[in-house]
Enzyme design. Structure first.
Site, short mmCIF file in Angstrom:
data_model
loop_
_atom_site.label_atom_id
_atom_site.label_comp_id
_atom_site.label_asym_id
_atom_site.label_seq_id
_atom_site.Cartn_x
_atom_site.Cartn_y
_atom_site.Cartn_z
N VAL A 111 0.84 -1.20 0.00
CA VAL A 111 0.00 0.00 0.00
C VAL A 111 0.87 1.24 0.00
O VAL A 111 1.95 1.28 0.60
CB VAL A 111 -0.95 0.03 1.21
CG1 VAL A 111 -1.95 -1.11 1.15
CG2 VAL A 111 -0.19 -0.02 2.53
N ASP A 112 0.39 2.25 -0.69
CA ASP A 112 1.01 3.57 -0.62
C ASP A 112 0.53 4.24 0.66
O ASP A 112 -0.52 3.87 1.20
CB ASP A 112 0.61 4.39 -1.85
CG ASP A 112 1.25 5.76 -1.86
OD1 ASP A 112 2.41 5.86 -1.44
OD2 ASP A 112 0.58 6.71 -2.29
N LYS A 113 1.28 5.20 1.17
CA LYS A 113 0.87 5.89 2.39
C LYS A 113 -0.08 7.04 2.09
O LYS A 113 -1.24 7.05 2.49
CB LYS A 113 2.09 6.41 3.17
CG LYS A 113 1.72 7.15 4.46
CD LYS A 113 2.94 7.62 5.22
CE LYS A 113 3.56 8.85 4.56
NZ LYS A 113 2.70 10.06 4.71
#
Length: 673
Positions: free
Chosen positions: A311-313
């Site tokens: 996941v991207d932040k």
């Protein structure tokens, strides 16, 4: 007349006529001394029910396909030639009933698609020449103003330009709670107004609406074959001819033609052939109802194998809207007195007024909210890539950025970067920066003429459902959740600690995220990548499954993502993986049911006791069991997730940013006093 023609063309007509003839034959056989008329009626029943089967078998043969219809046709014709008229009639009658029931239940598994098509609006009310005009929905032109009143369907995709109201978006996002719509909000065709009055500027009409894209995607997905289904097709292509050869050999050895024909009937792989497609159709249909679009059977099967989610932040675990959290003032010197926090924030905001960096706007907004005067633009600005910005304000050089930027300013002023790094002010600034970063904020040093006067920090609000998403992913069988972010390591670590992320890879450019996904795949993992689609595009394309969130307003995401989550809801991700696992488990159950039934019937034929009619009856029942089992996927599922939100998760440190809080969370007037 038309109603009679409609009935005769219906799916139950053949079964009804054939069944009536069988009953008549049995009655005549009981009442009449001569059984000829009973035999005639039985043959008629076999002809009525068997003719469509023979026609389909012939069509398949001309296409060089040997299918189930050929097995039934050979068995029925053989039974008639042997004088087993009851067997021929019973086999074809039961096959006709099974075919009709199969069509009826398959139609139900496609109910999600039928419901989507049903919600497509037919008419729209538009403003033309100052008047309200009702027109077909597909004739509305882009840019026209469409009126949506209480209780009516939204006929186009568009933007609210007037009025307020509540809209039920269940057909798009799967959420039944109506959403309030105000000026500037997006609305979608096929949703229903539950209150208020809206004026909408049309942006998508007809095939360009989100609903049309969803219908198109579901149609394609339900028809696409999964790898297991493709294997079953290849298996059936060899299995059916093999059964014909086996029946011929058995008949030649035993000289029992009836036994050979019975083998043809009970070995029909009908339940086996339908076991995979019916589960895929039901699973994808269930997902569509819940606002989860899965590209096809192949991606459904792959999703069931996911064991790592990347996941991207920013914009995924966080809201993507940073805000000011801290203003920290640093001690002054005899030559440079200490500033107040408002003065530090004013300098930072005026310098950032000339910056395009996404972290600049929160600083400017915070200063305006405090009522500080930041309207005067800097005399000169110089962005320093990777470090920050240098601006000239009232004759002073103001730097806002990381610690390395201060050294750059010092060198501009004739000092060495070593002198800058060795000053007490620098050491104090470095300590504040480290502390803020450890709390999940992004710190920026504010320096005036090479002297650090303060530190400002911004943070992105963590999504409230991010920790629960990670916990649910683990409950769904995902072994590891990895954060791939371009943010600095301390900030990324702080967010990961709050959410429960298993592994953090920080400071990554888009190519770095791509390399990280590739490395996980090389390690043997099946990887799903979740991101916002722009800087994450390479990683999304490389991952085994690319997931787009909040895809309702993004046509490209609906068409290209392997899984498109229509609502910007993190909890849809574990729901999608859980659905994929349940669908694949359902497919396996159906295969076991089909193979067990065929094996059991074969044993019954070889050892006696199973007739042609009984074999066909059990065969058709197995087909129905397979379909009904798949239809369980269509039921809404309320999952009880069992986990301890605090187990094995580091507690948030005091002062950690919390959703909904405004700055300052922590305010330090001076450091070192």
């Amino acid at each position: 007349m038309s109603s009679a023609r409609t009935w005769l063309g219906g799916r139950w007509a053949v079964s009804a006529i054939s069944g009536t003839l069988i009953v008549a034959a049995l009655v005549v056989g009981r009442l009449a001394a001569d059984s000829v008329w009973g035999d005639v009626l039985m043959i008629a029943a076999a002809v009525v029910a068997g003719t469509p089967v023979v026609i389909q078998a012939w069509r398949s043969l001309t296409a060089k396909v040997i299918g189930i219809d050929l097995l039934v046709s050979v068995a029925a014709i053989g039974a008639v030639l042997l004088g087993n008229y009851w067997e021929a009639a019973a086999v074809t009658f039961l096959f006709a009933i099974g075919h009709a029931l199969e069509n009826a239940t398959l139609t139900r598994t496609r109910s999600a698609l039928a419901e989507l098509i049903a919600v497509a609006p037919d008419v729209a009310t538009v403003m033309r020449d100052g008047r309200q005009v009702e027109v077909p929905a597909h004739t509305v032109a882009t840019g026209e103003t469409v009126l949506v009143k209480n209780g009516t369907k939204v006929p186009v995709d568009g933007i609210v330009i007037g009025g307020t109201g509540a809209v039920d978006e269940a057909s798009i996002t799967g959420e039944s709670i109506p959403v309030e719509k105000l000026d500037g909000d997006q609305v979608f065709a096929g949703t229903i107004s539950t209150g208020g009055f809206l004026q909408i500027e049309a942006t998508g009409v007809g095939a360009d609406t989100t609903l049309a894209r969803i219908i198109h995607r579901v149609e394609e997905a339900q028809d696409a074959k999964a790898p297991t289904a493709q294997f079953m097709d290849r298996f059936s292509a060899w299995y059916t001819p093999a059964i014909i050869v086996l029946a011929i050999v058995l008949g030649a050895i035993t000289r029992n033609v009836t036994l050979a024909l019975t083998l043809l009937v009970i070995a029909c792989p009908g339940a086996l052939v339908i076991s995979i497609p019916v589960s895929i159709v039901a699973g994808i249909g269930r997902g569509a109802k819940d606002g989860i679009l899965i590209k096809g059977g192949e991606y459904l099967e792959t999703s069931a194998k996911i064991d790592v989610v990347a996941v991207d932040k920013t914009g995924t675990l966080t809201e993507g809207r940073p805000y000011l959290t801290d203003v920290v003032t640093l001690p002054g010197t005899a030559d440079a007195p200490a500033l107040t926090d408002d003065e530090v924030l004013t300098l930072a905001a005026r310098a950032e007024a000339g910056s395009e960096h996404p972290l600049a706007q929160p600083i400017v907004d915070a200063a305006v909210e405090r009522g500080l005067d930041v309207h005067d633009l800097p005399e000169h600005t110089q962005p320093v890539p990777g470090k920050g910005i240098i601006a000239t304000i009232d004759g002073h050089r103001i730097a806002v950025g990381n610690l390395a930027l201060g050294a750059t300013v010092a060198e501009h002023n004739g000092a060495s970067s070593r002198d800058w790094a060795g000053t007490p002010a620098h050491e104090q600034a470095a300590a504040v920066v480290a502390d803020l970063a450890a709390h999940g904020r992004t710190p920026m040093v504010v320096a005036r003429d090479s002297h650090p006067v303060g530190v400002v920090a911004v943070a992105d609000r963590l999504r409230s459902d991010a920790p629960e998403m990670v916990a649910r992913l683990h409950d769904s069988g995902v072994s590891k959740v990895v954060m791939l972010t371009g943010d600095i390591e301390p900030v990324a670590r702080a967010v990961a600690d709050q959410v429960g992320i298993d592994e953090v890879r920080a400071g990554l450019l888009p190519e770095g995220k791509l390399d990280a996904v590739t490395a996980l795949q090389r390690a043997g993992h099946t990887v799903a990548m979740v991101g916002d689609g722009v800087n994450d595009a390479p990683a999304l394309a490389t991952a085994d499954i690319g997931v787009a969130m909040g895809a309702a307003g993004t046509g490209v995401a609906i068409e290209t993502a392997d899984i498109a989550l229509m609502k910007d809801d993190l909890l849809k991700l574990p729901a999608a993986i859980s659905l994929a696992k349940r669908t694949v488990a359902n497919m396996r159950q159906n295969i076991v049911i089909a193979l067990f039934t065929v094996g059991l019937l074969m044993v019954g034929v070889l050892f006696g006791g199973v007739t042609m009619a009984i074999g066909m009856l059990v065969h058709e029942l197995s087909v129905l069991v397979v379909i009904v089992n798949a239809m369980r996927l269509m039921r809404p599922r309320r999952i009880a997730w069992h986990h301890d939100d605090n187990a094995d998760r580091p507690a948030a440190r005091p002062g950690t940013a919390r959703p909904g809080r405004r700055f300052p969370l922590r305010h330090v007037q001076h450091v070192g006093d």
